[in-house]
Design a protein around this motif. Structure first.
Motif, short mmCIF file in Angstrom:
data_model
loop_
_atom_site.label_atom_id
_atom_site.label_comp_id
_atom_site.label_asym_id
_atom_site.label_seq_id
_atom_site.Cartn_x
_atom_site.Cartn_y
_atom_site.Cartn_z
N ARG A 27 0.83 -1.21 0.00
CA ARG A 27 0.00 0.00 0.00
C ARG A 27 0.87 1.26 0.00
O ARG A 27 0.55 2.24 -0.68
CB ARG A 27 -0.92 0.01 1.23
N SER A 35 1.40 4.26 -2.98
CA SER A 35 0.66 5.44 -2.53
C SER A 35 1.22 6.72 -3.13
O SER A 35 2.41 6.82 -3.44
CB SER A 35 0.68 5.53 -1.01
N TYR A 75 -5.00 4.95 5.50
CA TYR A 75 -4.50 3.80 4.74
C TYR A 75 -4.83 2.48 5.42
O TYR A 75 -4.39 1.43 4.96
CB TYR A 75 -3.00 3.94 4.51
#
Length: 449
Positions: free
Chosen positions: A35, A39, A176
């Motif tokens: 992630r 990002s 997140y």
């Protein structure tokens, strides 16, 4: 503290009881890593100053390359501690979680600079100065003491925690939605701003205070105080911190050589000090043989740097293991790097002294700090005024170019409105901030086509 609590694959996701996605080919901690890699805030690090300005012809470190290198070192440190837990038969309800420590530390390393503003550390100083002594000082009377401490002593570490957990407008709840363990491993200073004796280096703003409290309670981190709120570090924080300490000090020396701030002889001399003539005889023989083959000076420096990083990884892992019980009790009051001894300690201290004397105060570094100070101060002034008085013609125009995630409503508190401006400014790249500054000052006007 107990590893069965400290290693949690649960995610911070307000209002949800299950994960948004189910995957069997990646662990939850590997998903955290992915992630971050994909990002936008991580991508923007490529245009944020580490120490030196970002020249076009000599590729020194920016915050992106620095973070990737720190993540690599952090993975090695984490894997060593994972092996230590196995060898010492530390009982885990889910033994496979110990295998993930390298990934967790590496992920936290990727994130450690996400909250830092443009223009290096001077960016943090510029934000703090705007409120503590600059044109934002008048706002003090409109905020609580705790809120004012957050703004007047802006801290990039706390901003990283906010960036990863805050529910920005138009974005999903929980930021997140990272695992609790990854979030805790990022926070080097697990207390609020008023707990910092010198008014800086803290781990979370007032806006994220309850979120960190939730993280700490989930992992059963030992609490040190309630007012101000303060906890002991998650043990893996020491590894994240050590990885950063190892990389920035050694890589700044290498960058200085590339920029010809340090000569080749000076650079090799300071790096070779890490090797003891008696204890490291075999390593020195390898270096000598390699230098007979490798004549490129930059490659020689890189070879020395690689060996030193390996030495420091081993040394810091050993320090962690030797102080394991003090760390687990929350009684270890140092960084791992400060516990270096012998040749490593002398050489590292020499690098630090050289960096402050010859690198961090060179004209090229000072110039970017001066420019960054002026640029960020101007943008903060314009947007703070606009967001507090949005009804004026100029305010409507300048606010219209802010991304949706930074927009506020009339009902938001003064603290929230100001924080939103800081969110916008701290997320900028160096070049974005410079271009926006030029437009605000009328130096650069868009072409009409």
């Amino acid at each position: 503290m107990d590893w069965n609590k400290l290693l949690s694959a649960r995610r911070y996701h307000p209002g949800a009881t299950t994960s948004l996605f189910h995957s069997h080919d990646r662990s939850q901690f590997q998903r955290d890593y992915d992630r971050l890699i994909f990002s936008s805030p991580f991508r923007r690090l490529q245009n944020k100053t580490q120490v030196f300005p970002l020249p076009g012809n000599i590729f020194v470190h920016n915050r992106l390359t620095h973070s990737l290198e720190v993540a690599s070192v952090g993975r090695s440190l984490g894997n060593k501690i994972s092996q230590f837990l196995k060898q010492n038969h530390i009982e885990l309800n889910n033994p496979e979680l110990a295998e993930e420590i390298g990934t967790i530390v590496s992920t936290a390393c990727l994130a450690h600079d996400l909250g830092n503003p443009p223009f290096g550390h001077s960016g943090e100083e510029a934000i703090s100065y705007f409120f503590s002594e600059g044109e934002g000082l008048y706002l003090k009377k409109l905020l609580s003491d705790e809120e004012w401490m957050d703004l007047s002593h802006f801290e990039g570490n706390a901003n990283t925690f906010r960036l990863l957990t805050h529910s920005f407008k138009g974005r999903r709840p929980g930021g997140y939605t990272m695992t609790y363990t990854t979030l805790a491993s990022i926070v080097k200073y697990p207390f609020e701003s008023k707990a910092s004796a010198k008014g800086y280096k803290y781990g979370f703003f007032q806006s994220e205070k309850e979120i960190y409290k939730q993280v700490a309670e989930e992992l059963e981190l030992k609490q040190c105080g309630t007012n101000p709120l303060q906890y002991v570090r998650h043990p893996l924080v020491y590894l994240v911190e050590a990885a950063d300490d190892i990389c920035y000090q050694i890589m700044d020396i290498e960058d200085s050589h590339k920029l010809r701030i340090l000569s080749y002889d000076e650079t090799t001399s300071i790096l070779e000090n890490f090797y003891d003539k008696n204890e490291d005889k075999e390593d020195l023989k390898v270096i000598a043989r390699t230098f007979k083959v490798v004549t490129d000076k930059n490659e020689r420096i890189a070879f020395l740097r690689a060996g030193i990083i390996n030495k420091l990884i081993n040394a810091c892992a050993e320090i962690f293991c030797n102080n394991y019980y003090a760390i687990m009790e929350g009684e270890f009051q140092s960084t791992l790097i400060k516990k270096l001894s012998g040749t490593n300690r002398k050489a590292y201290d020499a690098c630090t002294a050289l960096a402050y004397e010859r690198i961090y105060h060179t004209n090229i570094v000072t110039q970017i700090q001066i420019a960054g100070f002026k640029i960020l101060g101007t943008i903060l002034k314009e947007y703070t005024d606009a967001i507090l008085k949005p009804e004026t013609y100029y305010a409507r125009n300048i606010l219209s170019i802010m991304p949706e995630q930074y927009q506020v409503s009339k009902e938001d508190s003064m603290y929230t409105k100001i924080q939103t401006v800081i969110d916008y400014v701290s997320g900028m790249t160096d070049s974005y901030a410079l271009n926006l500054y030029r437009k605000i000052k009328g130096i650069e006007v868009p072409e009409i086509k």
